[in-house]
Design an enzyme around this catalytic site. Structure first.
Site, PDB file in Angstrom:
ATOM      1  NE  ARG A   1       0.469   1.326   4.510  1.00  0.00           N
ATOM      2  CZ  ARG A   1       1.278   2.197   5.079  1.00  0.00           C
ATOM      3  NH1 ARG A   1       1.897   3.118   4.366  1.00  0.00           N
ATOM      4  NH2 ARG A   1       1.535   2.138   6.379  1.00  0.00           N
TER       5      ARG A   1
ATOM      6  CD  GLU B   1      -1.477   6.287  10.319  1.00  0.00           C
ATOM      7  OE1 GLU B   1      -1.769   5.243  10.942  1.00  0.00           O
ATOM      8  OE2 GLU B   1      -0.317   6.551   9.959  1.00  0.00           O
TER       9      GLU B   1
ATOM     10  NE  ARG C   1      -1.946   4.860   4.926  1.00  0.00           N
ATOM     11  CZ  ARG C   1      -1.605   4.417   6.140  1.00  0.00           C
ATOM     12  NH1 ARG C   1      -1.870   3.180   6.491  1.00  0.00           N
ATOM     13  NH2 ARG C   1      -0.989   5.207   7.000  1.00  0.00           N
TER      14      ARG C   1
ATOM     15  CB  CYS D   1       2.393   8.216  10.799  1.00  0.00           C
ATOM     16  SG  CYS D   1       3.542   7.536  12.008  1.00  0.00           S
TER      17      CYS D   1
ATOM     18  CB  THR E   1       6.556   5.585  10.554  1.00  0.00           C
ATOM     19  OG1 THR E   1       5.139   5.520  10.386  1.00  0.00           O
ATOM     20  CG2 THR E   1       6.898   5.725  12.008  1.00  0.00           C
TER      21      THR E   1
ATOM     22  NE  ARG F   1       2.213  -1.903   7.026  1.00  0.00           N
ATOM     23  CZ  ARG F   1       2.057  -3.196   7.338  1.00  0.00           C
ATOM     24  NH1 ARG F   1       3.118  -3.950   7.607  1.00  0.00           N
ATOM     25  NH2 ARG F   1       0.860  -3.738   7.392  1.00  0.00           N
TER      26      ARG F   1
ATOM     27  NE  ARG G   1       2.836  -2.430  11.138  1.00  0.00           N
ATOM     28  CZ  ARG G   1       2.303  -1.379  10.558  1.00  0.00           C
ATOM     29  NH1 ARG G   1       1.079  -1.462  10.061  1.00  0.00           N
ATOM     30  NH2 ARG G   1       2.934  -0.237  10.477  1.00  0.00           N
TER      31      ARG G   1
ATOM     32  CD  GLU H   1       1.146   0.639  13.574  1.00  0.00           C
ATOM     33  OE1 GLU H   1       0.314   1.175  12.826  1.00  0.00           O
ATOM     34  OE2 GLU H   1       2.222   1.158  13.910  1.00  0.00           O
TER      35      GLU H   1
END
Ligand code: ADP
Ligand code: MG
Length: 372
Positions: A128, A236, A240, A283, A285, A292, A324, A329
């Site tokens: 993603r 988030e 996505r 985020c 990250t 990811r 994970r 997560e």
């Protein structure tokens, strides 16, 4: 509105909390890099913005990052705090420029997990990317009206995509009263199939950041008729965008995402992007590629039958991978020690390098599992 003395008092309390977190939770990167001198140098309005960004890391001391950007300008405006956190997470030394290049050329290469072991031909693969539109605040700062307006814009794009021979599909909305609304049972089935995101109200990190506010308004997902190209709306990040398949052909998985992403991006306003930090995400990250790429891999020995993630996590780190639970997560390992492994770095690496890291890391971890 707080009076100045109240807000000063509030600030002192939060500073003390951060000092305590730094001591008790050394992994919380916000607490590690928060500087009182820097905070004190900011004017009132920037102080208020900074508290919003790091509220999640104060309210959730066990956070790994401890900050969510609220607007795409935050990364420049609060660089003295955010840059060291970003360097630490993405492992970019201080004397090295932060720069994001994009390269999807590996989608045409041969990269198949069955070359590692034929049994890996049936694993669940997902890749993603997070994307945010420059024209809207990041999700933590969106109002309910923004969320609804954003969804309407996306529905227009999905409607245009509907007739496409490769990416045609259906949009399912969680917004009460929407003409695309999905019922509660159908939603739960999509969540169980890992296609749809969970109720964000259950994630305290997102709640503190304001990202889950107004749930479930403006949230939904588009899924292609082939069920392997999916777009989340209102999680988030604004979007996505992902490809998900069972199999072993990583290059084909990446290629599918790349083609869908190119097509979809032409139907919507521009993404927030900077030459330094790449695609801007909530985020830190996720900055850079915002990608990811994960596999659901059974590691029964390394996880002691799924009861502990510590050993697998430690081993995977050496190969640049994060672990994970199979539920996403903050979840535990699934049955038979099923875990989610993905390359940790997303910034300063290209999309191709992420795919290669996943392939090589899987080969190394799999060999460790077999000899354990
Ligand atoms: P991300 O932040 O990358 O979207 P999360 O950890 O929040 O990922 O998980 C989102 C959902 O995606 C969860 O349901 C998780 O189980 C699912 N998921 C992640 N990787 C895979 C995979 N390789 N196969 C199937 N489902 C996956
Ligand atoms: Mg997530």
């Amino acid at each position: 509105m707080n009076s100045p003395s109240e807000s000063t008092h509030g600030s002192e309390g939060k500073k003390a909390q951060i000092r305590a977190i730094r001591f008790a939770h050394p992994g919380n990167l916000m607490a590690r890099y928060f500087s009182e001198d820097y905070f004190n140098s900011l004017d009132e309005s920037k102080r208020a913005r900074m508290w919003q960004i790091i509220k999640t890391g104060i309210e959730n001391p066990d956070s790994q990052m401890g900050a969510y950007a609220q607007s795409s300008g935050d990364y420049e405006d609060f660089e003295p705090l955010l840059e060291p956190m970003i360097r630490d997470y993405h492992n970019i030394p201080r004397d090295q420029e932060i720069e994001q290049k994009h390269d999807w050329s590996a989608t045409t290469s041969n990269c198949n997990l069955e070359d590692i072991d034929p049994v890996l031909n049936g694993v669940s693969m997902r890749v993603r990317v997070g994307r945010n539109l420059a024209a809207f605040p990041l999700p933590g700062a969106m109002t309910k009206a923004h969320r609804l307006e954003f969804e309407v814009l996306m529905i227009k794009a999905f409607t245009a995509l509907q007739g496409d021979s490769q990416f045609g599909g259906t949009y399912f909305s969680l917004t009460p009263g929407s003409s695309h609304v999905i019922d509660a049972d159908a939603y739960q089935r999509r969540v169980a199939a890992h296609q749809m995101f969970k109720d964000m109200g259950g994630d305290p990190y997102l709640v503190s950041a304001g990202i889950s506010s107004d749930w479930p308004f403006g949230r939904g997902m588009y899924v292609s008729s082939s069920e392997d190209f999916i777009v989340w709306v209102g999680e988030e990040d604004h979007l996505r965008i992902m490809s998900m398949r069972q199999g072993g052909d990583l290059a084909a998985l990446f290629g599918r995402l790349h083609d869908g992403l190119e097509k979809f991006a032409k139907l919507i306003p521009p993404f927030a992007h900077s030459s330094r930090y790449g695609y801007v995400t909530s985020c830190p990250t996720n900055l850079g590629t915002a990608m990811r790429a994960s596999l659901h891999l059974p590691l029964p020995k390394l996880t002691e039958g799924g009861s502990h993630l510590e050993r697998a996590t430690k081993a995977a780190l050496d190969f640049g991978l994060s672990v994970r639970g199979a539920g996403g997560e903050h979840s535990d390992a699934g049955q038979g020690g099923l875990v989610d492994i993905s390359p940790r770095a997303r910034l300063g690496v290209t999309e191709t390098e992420i795919m290669q890291c996943l392939y090589k890391g899987t080969a190394a971890l799999w060999s460790l599992e077999k000899t354990s």
